[in-house]
Design a protein around this motif. Sequence first.
Motif: not given
Lengths: 110, 114
Positions: B31, B35, B45, B48, B57, B97, B99-103, B105-106
């Motif tokens: 994923y 943003y 957002l 994605y 969108q 998408t 399970g582990n949902l931690e995002q 960031f750059g």
Amino acid sequence: GENVEQHPSTLSVQEGDSAVIKCTYSDSASNYFPWYKQELGKRPQLIIDIRSNVGEKKDQRIAVTLNKTAKHFSLHITETQPEDSAVYFCAASNDYKLSFGAGTTVTVRA
Amino acid sequence: NAGVTQTPKFQVLKTGQSMTLQCAQDMNHEYMSWYRQDPGMGLRLIHYSVGAGITDQGEVPNGYNVSRSTTEDFPLRLLSAAPSQTSVYFCASSQSTSGNLEQYFGPGTRLTVT
């Protein structure tokens, strides 16, 4: 879509006191609630998260509580320190799309 | 691992110009998302992707295009820049998408449109 409201927008606390930030969400399908900390000029970084099947989660001085019935969740920071000064964002997600609150600027006074 | 990288860090455009913001991740995350962050509005957002070849969108997609030809890269294109697109842009990725949902960031791209 999901709508996340966050309060307060600014919070000033004395070092050593507790800080509480509250968020509400609108979509009952949301099942993941992360909190991000963003220092000035830096990227957001995850500090704690909670899933909808859990009511409370704690990690050292940080805790998050979730009330699914009322659709609100809160961040609690105890024994605040100067390095806790930052902008904090709550978010809600239905598996992958994050909707963020507007942020809370926390200032810890020495 | 470099994590999530973004280029450029800063950019100034004139109204009507086009450009591409680059985003890459080396964590084999499925994923990826873009943003924009504006004062007092949190992060919103734009677009994605849940995997290579799949995009959709987000909340504020107008004026932006994306594509996902590889797992690693997710560029954001501004078609005809407008002053309202002055913002800080963050790319993020997560492992799955579910399970582990931690995002993650750059570092962000600060864009100014004059």
